[in-house]
Scaffold this motif. Structure first.
Motif, PDB file in Angstrom:
ATOM      1  N   GLY A   3     -54.943  68.573 -94.604  1.00 41.40           N
ATOM      2  CA  GLY A   3     -56.130  68.226 -95.372  1.00 41.40           C
ATOM      3  C   GLY A   3     -57.277  67.853 -94.463  1.00 41.40           C
ATOM      4  N   VAL A   4     -58.314  67.314 -95.076  1.00 36.24           N
ATOM      5  CA  VAL A   4     -59.488  66.854 -94.347  1.00 36.24           C
ATOM      6  C   VAL A   4     -59.134  65.568 -93.608  1.00 36.24           C
ATOM      7  CG1 VAL A   4     -61.872  66.063 -94.551  1.00 36.24           C
ATOM      8  CG2 VAL A   4     -61.009  67.869 -96.077  1.00 36.24           C
ATOM      9  N   THR A   5     -59.465  65.492 -92.349  1.00 35.95           N
ATOM     10  CA  THR A   5     -59.196  64.276 -91.588  1.00 35.95           C
ATOM     11  C   THR A   5     -60.505  63.644 -91.140  1.00 35.95           C
ATOM     12  OG1 THR A   5     -58.951  65.507 -89.529  1.00 35.95           O
ATOM     13  CG2 THR A   5     -56.950  65.090 -90.777  1.00 35.95           C
ATOM     14  N   GLN A   6     -60.506  62.319 -91.134  1.00 34.39           N
ATOM     15  CA  GLN A   6     -61.682  61.572 -90.722  1.00 34.39           C
ATOM     16  C   GLN A   6     -61.269  60.489 -89.735  1.00 34.39           C
ATOM     17  OE1 GLN A   6     -63.505  61.258 -95.122  1.00 34.39           O
ATOM     18  NE2 GLN A   6     -64.921  60.544 -93.537  1.00 34.39           N
ATOM     19  N   THR A   7     -62.080  60.330 -88.707  1.00 31.96           N
ATOM     20  CA  THR A   7     -61.830  59.269 -87.741  1.00 31.96           C
ATOM     21  C   THR A   7     -63.134  58.580 -87.385  1.00 31.96           C
ATOM     22  OG1 THR A   7     -62.067  60.827 -85.902  1.00 31.96           O
ATOM     23  CG2 THR A   7     -59.825  60.400 -86.690  1.00 31.96           C
ATOM     24  N   PRO A   8     -63.085  57.256 -87.122  1.00 31.87           N
ATOM     25  CA  PRO A   8     -61.921  56.404 -87.341  1.00 31.87           C
ATOM     26  C   PRO A   8     -61.778  56.078 -88.826  1.00 31.87           C
ATOM     27  CG  PRO A   8     -63.768  55.080 -86.610  1.00 31.87           C
ATOM     28  CD  PRO A   8     -64.253  56.505 -86.619  1.00 31.87           C
ATOM     29  N   ARG A   9     -60.717  55.443 -89.227  1.00 28.67           N
ATOM     30  CA  ARG A   9     -60.564  55.041 -90.622  1.00 28.67           C
ATOM     31  C   ARG A   9     -61.317  53.751 -90.916  1.00 28.67           C
ATOM     32  NH1 ARG A   9     -56.473  56.688 -93.921  1.00 28.67           N
ATOM     33  NH2 ARG A   9     -57.750  55.560 -95.432  1.00 28.67           N
ATOM     34  N   TYR A  10     -61.411  52.891 -89.944  1.00 27.63           N
ATOM     35  CA  TYR A  10     -62.100  51.610 -90.122  1.00 27.63           C
ATOM     36  C   TYR A  10     -62.962  51.331 -88.902  1.00 27.63           C
ATOM     37  CZ  TYR A  10     -58.416  51.094 -93.596  1.00 27.63           C
ATOM     38  OH  TYR A  10     -57.561  51.315 -94.640  1.00 27.63           O
ATOM     39  N   LEU A  11     -64.084  50.691 -89.158  1.00 30.57           N
ATOM     40  CA  LEU A  11     -65.033  50.425 -88.087  1.00 30.57           C
ATOM     41  C   LEU A  11     -65.832  49.184 -88.440  1.00 30.57           C
ATOM     42  CD1 LEU A  11     -65.709  52.000 -85.512  1.00 30.57           C
ATOM     43  CD2 LEU A  11     -67.345  53.329 -86.828  1.00 30.57           C
ATOM     44  N   ILE A  12     -66.001  48.304 -87.459  1.00 32.07           N
ATOM     45  CA  ILE A  12     -66.858  47.138 -87.647  1.00 32.07           C
ATOM     46  C   ILE A  12     -67.941  47.191 -86.587  1.00 32.07           C
ATOM     47  CG2 ILE A  12     -67.004  44.617 -87.677  1.00 32.07           C
ATOM     48  CD1 ILE A  12     -64.058  44.562 -88.493  1.00 32.07           C
ATOM     49  N   LYS A  13     -69.195  47.127 -87.031  1.00 31.94           N
ATOM     50  CA  LYS A  13     -70.334  47.188 -86.124  1.00 31.94           C
ATOM     51  C   LYS A  13     -71.285  46.043 -86.439  1.00 31.94           C
ATOM     52  CE  LYS A  13     -69.739  51.027 -83.685  1.00 31.94           C
ATOM     53  NZ  LYS A  13     -69.786  51.045 -82.209  1.00 31.94           N
ATOM     54  N   THR A  14     -72.187  45.818 -85.511  1.00 35.57           N
ATOM     55  CA  THR A  14     -73.189  44.770 -85.666  1.00 35.57           C
ATOM     56  C   THR A  14     -74.533  45.414 -86.008  1.00 35.57           C
ATOM     57  OG1 THR A  14     -72.013  43.463 -84.015  1.00 35.57           O
ATOM     58  CG2 THR A  14     -74.269  42.803 -84.503  1.00 35.57           C
ATOM     59  N   ARG A  15     -75.337  44.691 -86.748  1.00 38.02           N
ATOM     60  CA  ARG A  15     -76.689  45.159 -87.084  1.00 38.02           C
ATOM     61  C   ARG A  15     -77.423  45.624 -85.845  1.00 38.02           C
ATOM     62  NH1 ARG A  15     -79.598  40.416 -90.208  1.00 38.02           N
ATOM     63  NH2 ARG A  15     -78.125  39.291 -88.909  1.00 38.02           N
ATOM     64  N   GLY A  16     -78.098  46.739 -85.965  1.00 40.10           N
ATOM     65  CA  GLY A  16     -78.872  47.272 -84.854  1.00 40.10           C
ATOM     66  C   GLY A  16     -78.115  48.284 -84.008  1.00 40.10           C
ATOM     67  N   GLN A  17     -76.795  48.261 -84.084  1.00 39.21           N
ATOM     68  CA  GLN A  17     -76.013  49.236 -83.330  1.00 39.21           C
ATOM     69  C   GLN A  17     -76.063  50.598 -84.010  1.00 39.21           C
ATOM     70  OE1 GLN A  17     -72.105  47.241 -83.090  1.00 39.21           O
ATOM     71  NE2 GLN A  17     -72.441  47.048 -80.889  1.00 39.21           N
ATOM     72  N   GLN A  18     -75.482  51.575 -83.344  1.00 42.95           N
ATOM     73  CA  GLN A  18     -75.358  52.894 -83.960  1.00 42.95           C
ATOM     74  C   GLN A  18     -73.876  53.261 -84.034  1.00 42.95           C
ATOM     75  OE1 GLN A  18     -77.080  56.162 -81.835  1.00 42.95           O
ATOM     76  NE2 GLN A  18     -75.392  56.252 -80.383  1.00 42.95           N
ATOM     77  N   VAL A  19     -73.578  54.225 -84.895  1.00 42.02           N
ATOM     78  CA  VAL A  19     -72.189  54.607 -85.090  1.00 42.02           C
ATOM     79  C   VAL A  19     -72.090  56.120 -85.298  1.00 42.02           C
ATOM     80  CG1 VAL A  19     -72.243  54.320 -87.611  1.00 42.02           C
ATOM     81  CG2 VAL A  19     -70.099  54.017 -86.375  1.00 42.02           C
ATOM     82  N   THR A  20     -70.990  56.693 -84.837  1.00 44.00           N
ATOM     83  CA  THR A  20     -70.719  58.118 -85.050  1.00 44.00           C
ATOM     84  C   THR A  20     -69.365  58.271 -85.718  1.00 44.00           C
ATOM     85  OG1 THR A  20     -71.996  58.763 -83.100  1.00 44.00           O
ATOM     86  CG2 THR A  20     -70.425  60.360 -83.951  1.00 44.00           C
TER      87      THR A  20
END
Lengths: 113, 112
Positions: A3-20
């Motif tokens: 099936g469709v896979t997504q990574t990561p499953r969970y992520l915690i970031k701080t305001r102002g950061q960026q995420v992929t």
């Protein structure tokens, strides 16, 4: 067929950061769409990529962007994170553009603190 | 963003009962889809409808594409505990590519 896979499953970031976030579609599927799910707004369309080109975009600020690679895998990026970006980010794949049947991955749960 | 009007918002029923839910829209859709979502997971496609008036079944589930193309219905017969979850309708217009517009969801709870 996987099936469709997504990574990561969970992520915690701080305001102002960026995420992929990353999404691998079902083998043979060439379209990848991204959705944001929150308790308040429900499921909202972010954008769709087909053949490495963005084909459609929802009503989200420019901080949300994405891309698709030649193997149909897709990434979405959120820059300058805000608390309100906390959500479940879902990707869905389909065989073609305007295909109808879209199959979702398990999602990435993003928490912004 | 635009959402479909899905009702009811929640249902608490006894095991063995039948369930009906529906979605309405002010816009015409070319495709209607029904999904089920369990906690912590992505939506799972249950039924896809492509033609006005179409009636399609998937086991105990039956869905219909309304004749006006502005609504759709999902019925679950003889509910069982594993039917618990959130059911979403989604509409797609050909001129909007693969963008799905979702209903707000129907939370189904089944009492054994």
């Amino acid at each position: 067929k996987a099936g469709v896979t997504q990574t990561p499953r969970y992520l915690i970031k701080t305001r102002g950061q960026q995420v992929t976030l990353s999404c691998s579609p079902i083998s043979g599927h060439r379209s990848v769409s991204w959705y944001q799910q929150t308790p308040g707004q429900g499921l909202q369309f972010l954008f769709e990529y087909f053949s490495e080109t963005q084909r459609n975009k929802g009503n989200f600020p420019g901080r949300f962007s994405g891309r698709q690679f030649s193997n149909s895998r897709s990434e979405m990026n959120v820059s300058t994170l805000e608390l309100g970006d906390s959500a479940l980010y879902l990707c869905a794949s389909s065989y073609g553009h305007a295909d109808g049947e879209q199959y979702f991955g398990p999602g990435t749960r993003l928490t912004v603190t | 963003g635009q959402q479909l009007n899905q009702s009811p918002q929640s249902m608490f029923i006894q095991e063995g009962e039948d369930v009906s839910m529906n979605c309405t829209s002010s816009s015409i859709f070319n495709t209607w889809l029904w999904y089920k979502q369990d906690p912590g997971e992505g939506p799972v496609l249950l039924i896809a409808l492509y033609k006005a008036g179409e009636l399609t079944s998937n086991g105990r589930l039956t869905a219909q594409f309304g004749t006006t193309r502005k609504d759709s219905f999902l019925n679950i017969s003889a509910s069982i505990p594993s039917d618990v979850g959130i059911y979403f309708c989604a509409g797609q217009s050909t001129n909007a590519g693969n963008m799905l517009t979702f209903g707000g969801g129907t939370r189904l709870m089944v009492k054994p």
